[in-house]
Motif scaffolding. Structure first.
Motif, PDB file in Angstrom:
ATOM      1  N   GLU A  24       9.232 -16.963   0.561  1.00 43.96           N
ATOM      2  CA  GLU A  24      10.402 -16.667   1.397  1.00 43.96           C
ATOM      3  C   GLU A  24      11.698 -16.794   0.590  1.00 43.96           C
ATOM      4  O   GLU A  24      12.618 -15.980   0.739  1.00 43.96           O
ATOM      5  CB  GLU A  24      10.433 -17.590   2.614  1.00 43.96           C
ATOM      6  CG  GLU A  24       9.359 -17.275   3.638  1.00 43.96           C
ATOM      7  CD  GLU A  24       9.290 -18.301   4.756  1.00 43.96           C
ATOM      8  OE1 GLU A  24      10.082 -19.276   4.738  1.00 43.96           O
ATOM      9  OE2 GLU A  24       8.437 -18.138   5.648  1.00 43.96           O
ATOM     10  N   ALA A  25      11.771 -17.814  -0.282  1.00 44.12           N
ATOM     11  CA  ALA A  25      12.963 -17.999  -1.118  1.00 44.12           C
ATOM     12  C   ALA A  25      13.119 -16.822  -2.080  1.00 44.12           C
ATOM     13  O   ALA A  25      14.229 -16.302  -2.278  1.00 44.12           O
ATOM     14  CB  ALA A  25      12.878 -19.317  -1.892  1.00 44.12           C
ATOM     15  N   VAL A  26      11.990 -16.391  -2.672  1.00 40.45           N
ATOM     16  CA  VAL A  26      12.035 -15.242  -3.576  1.00 40.45           C
ATOM     17  C   VAL A  26      12.469 -13.999  -2.805  1.00 40.45           C
ATOM     18  O   VAL A  26      13.301 -13.214  -3.268  1.00 40.45           O
ATOM     19  CB  VAL A  26      10.658 -15.030  -4.262  1.00 40.45           C
ATOM     20  CG1 VAL A  26      10.593 -13.685  -4.951  1.00 40.45           C
ATOM     21  CG2 VAL A  26      10.389 -16.156  -5.263  1.00 40.45           C
ATOM     22  N   ALA A  27      11.903 -13.800  -1.602  1.00 37.26           N
ATOM     23  CA  ALA A  27      12.263 -12.639  -0.789  1.00 37.26           C
ATOM     24  C   ALA A  27      13.749 -12.681  -0.419  1.00 37.26           C
ATOM     25  O   ALA A  27      14.443 -11.658  -0.461  1.00 37.26           O
ATOM     26  CB  ALA A  27      11.401 -12.576   0.469  1.00 37.26           C
ATOM     27  N   ARG A  28      14.249 -13.898  -0.056  1.00 41.07           N
ATOM     28  CA  ARG A  28      15.682 -14.035   0.257  1.00 41.07           C
ATOM     29  C   ARG A  28      16.532 -13.710  -0.965  1.00 41.07           C
ATOM     30  O   ARG A  28      17.535 -13.014  -0.872  1.00 41.07           O
ATOM     31  CB  ARG A  28      15.999 -15.447   0.760  1.00 41.07           C
ATOM     32  CG  ARG A  28      15.845 -15.631   2.236  1.00 41.07           C
ATOM     33  CD  ARG A  28      16.479 -16.940   2.721  1.00 41.07           C
ATOM     34  NE  ARG A  28      16.066 -18.113   1.977  1.00 41.07           N
ATOM     35  CZ  ARG A  28      14.955 -18.815   2.202  1.00 41.07           C
ATOM     36  NH1 ARG A  28      14.136 -18.463   3.173  1.00 41.07           N
ATOM     37  NH2 ARG A  28      14.658 -19.871   1.466  1.00 41.07           N
ATOM     38  N   ALA A  29      16.139 -14.210  -2.126  1.00 36.91           N
ATOM     39  CA  ALA A  29      16.894 -13.956  -3.356  1.00 36.91           C
ATOM     40  C   ALA A  29      16.903 -12.461  -3.662  1.00 36.91           C
ATOM     41  O   ALA A  29      17.938 -11.896  -4.049  1.00 36.91           O
ATOM     42  CB  ALA A  29      16.299 -14.745  -4.523  1.00 36.91           C
ATOM     43  N   LYS A  30      15.746 -11.802  -3.505  1.00 31.99           N
ATOM     44  CA  LYS A  30      15.680 -10.358  -3.736  1.00 31.99           C
ATOM     45  C   LYS A  30      16.570  -9.620  -2.756  1.00 31.99           C
ATOM     46  O   LYS A  30      17.286  -8.679  -3.129  1.00 31.99           O
ATOM     47  CB  LYS A  30      14.241  -9.858  -3.613  1.00 31.99           C
ATOM     48  CG  LYS A  30      13.378 -10.196  -4.806  1.00 31.99           C
ATOM     49  CD  LYS A  30      11.971  -9.631  -4.632  1.00 31.99           C
ATOM     50  CE  LYS A  30      11.089  -9.944  -5.816  1.00 31.99           C
ATOM     51  NZ  LYS A  30       9.723  -9.433  -5.629  1.00 31.99           N
ATOM     52  N   ALA A  31      16.540 -10.024  -1.484  1.00 33.83           N
ATOM     53  CA  ALA A  31      17.368  -9.375  -0.469  1.00 33.83           C
ATOM     54  C   ALA A  31      18.853  -9.579  -0.773  1.00 33.83           C
ATOM     55  O   ALA A  31      19.660  -8.653  -0.641  1.00 33.83           O
ATOM     56  CB  ALA A  31      17.025  -9.912   0.915  1.00 33.83           C
ATOM     57  N   GLU A  32      19.220 -10.813  -1.177  1.00 34.12           N
ATOM     58  CA  GLU A  32      20.615 -11.072  -1.525  1.00 34.12           C
ATOM     59  C   GLU A  32      21.047 -10.244  -2.731  1.00 34.12           C
ATOM     60  O   GLU A  32      22.147  -9.676  -2.749  1.00 34.12           O
ATOM     61  CB  GLU A  32      20.817 -12.570  -1.807  1.00 34.12           C
ATOM     62  CG  GLU A  32      20.728 -13.422  -0.565  1.00 34.12           C
ATOM     63  CD  GLU A  32      20.702 -14.919  -0.876  1.00 34.12           C
ATOM     64  OE1 GLU A  32      20.727 -15.288  -2.075  1.00 34.12           O
ATOM     65  OE2 GLU A  32      20.649 -15.705   0.073  1.00 34.12           O
ATOM     66  N   GLU A  33      20.169 -10.152  -3.744  1.00 35.87           N
ATOM     67  CA  GLU A  33      20.493  -9.350  -4.927  1.00 35.87           C
ATOM     68  C   GLU A  33      20.643  -7.877  -4.555  1.00 35.87           C
ATOM     69  O   GLU A  33      21.551  -7.197  -5.021  1.00 35.87           O
ATOM     70  CB  GLU A  33      19.397  -9.513  -5.996  1.00 35.87           C
ATOM     71  CG  GLU A  33      19.637  -8.714  -7.261  1.00 35.87           C
ATOM     72  CD  GLU A  33      20.937  -9.036  -7.970  1.00 35.87           C
ATOM     73  OE1 GLU A  33      21.478  -8.143  -8.634  1.00 35.87           O
ATOM     74  OE2 GLU A  33      21.438 -10.178  -7.853  1.00 35.87           O
ATOM     75  N   LYS A  34      19.765  -7.369  -3.688  1.00 33.36           N
ATOM     76  CA  LYS A  34      19.865  -5.971  -3.240  1.00 33.36           C
ATOM     77  C   LYS A  34      21.163  -5.762  -2.476  1.00 33.36           C
ATOM     78  O   LYS A  34      21.848  -4.749  -2.654  1.00 33.36           O
ATOM     79  CB  LYS A  34      18.675  -5.591  -2.371  1.00 33.36           C
ATOM     80  CG  LYS A  34      18.715  -4.121  -1.955  1.00 33.36           C
ATOM     81  CD  LYS A  34      17.529  -3.736  -1.128  1.00 33.36           C
ATOM     82  CE  LYS A  34      17.506  -2.293  -0.739  1.00 33.36           C
ATOM     83  NZ  LYS A  34      18.731  -1.657  -0.429  1.00 33.36           N
TER      84      LYS A  34
END
Length: 128
Positions: free
Chosen positions: A27-37
């Motif tokens: 979930e943290a990785v997915a959040r980080a990816k979403a924030e980067e996008k």
């Protein structure tokens, strides 16, 4: 048996914790990816806005340049029209002056003819 059950329960608990940690990490990785996008999308949108402003400024500069060229052409046409009108007025003035001079010459010629006629008449009177 109780020991085996306790160990099994401890293993199951450890597995649940590991799964929970793995899920939290995912979930943290997915959040980080979403924030980067989202940051990339925002940066791209800002670049699009900057490009749109640049294109608009360029179009405004071209429009101003075209208007300036139109203004110069209009001023040149007006100056040419004024020069043409002045030339026409000078030609008209010269024509009038020439007519006046010609009329004076004709009047003087008549005066000379009258004076010659009077002189001839006086001479004829003296001779007679």
């Amino acid at each position: 048996m109780e020991k085996a059950a306790a160990e099994a329960a401890a293993r199951a608990d450890a597995e649940r914790k590991a799964v929970a940690e793995m899920r939290a990490h995912e979930e943290a990785v997915a959040r980080a990816k979403a924030e980067e996008k989202a940051r990339r999308d925002a940066a791209e949108e800002e670049l699009r806005r900057i490009e749109a402003r640049r294109v608009a400024a360029e179009a405004a500069a071209l429009a101003a340049e075209a208007k300036a060229a139109d203004d110069v052409a209009r001023l040149e046409r007006e100056a040419a029209a004024r020069a043409e009108e002045k030339a026409r007025q000078r030609a008209e003035e010269k024509r009038r002056l020439a007519e006046t001079a010609e009329a004076r010459i004709v009047a003087m010629a008549r005066e000379v003819e009258r004076a010659n006629a009077a002189a001839a008449a006086a001479e004829a009177a003296v001779v007679a």
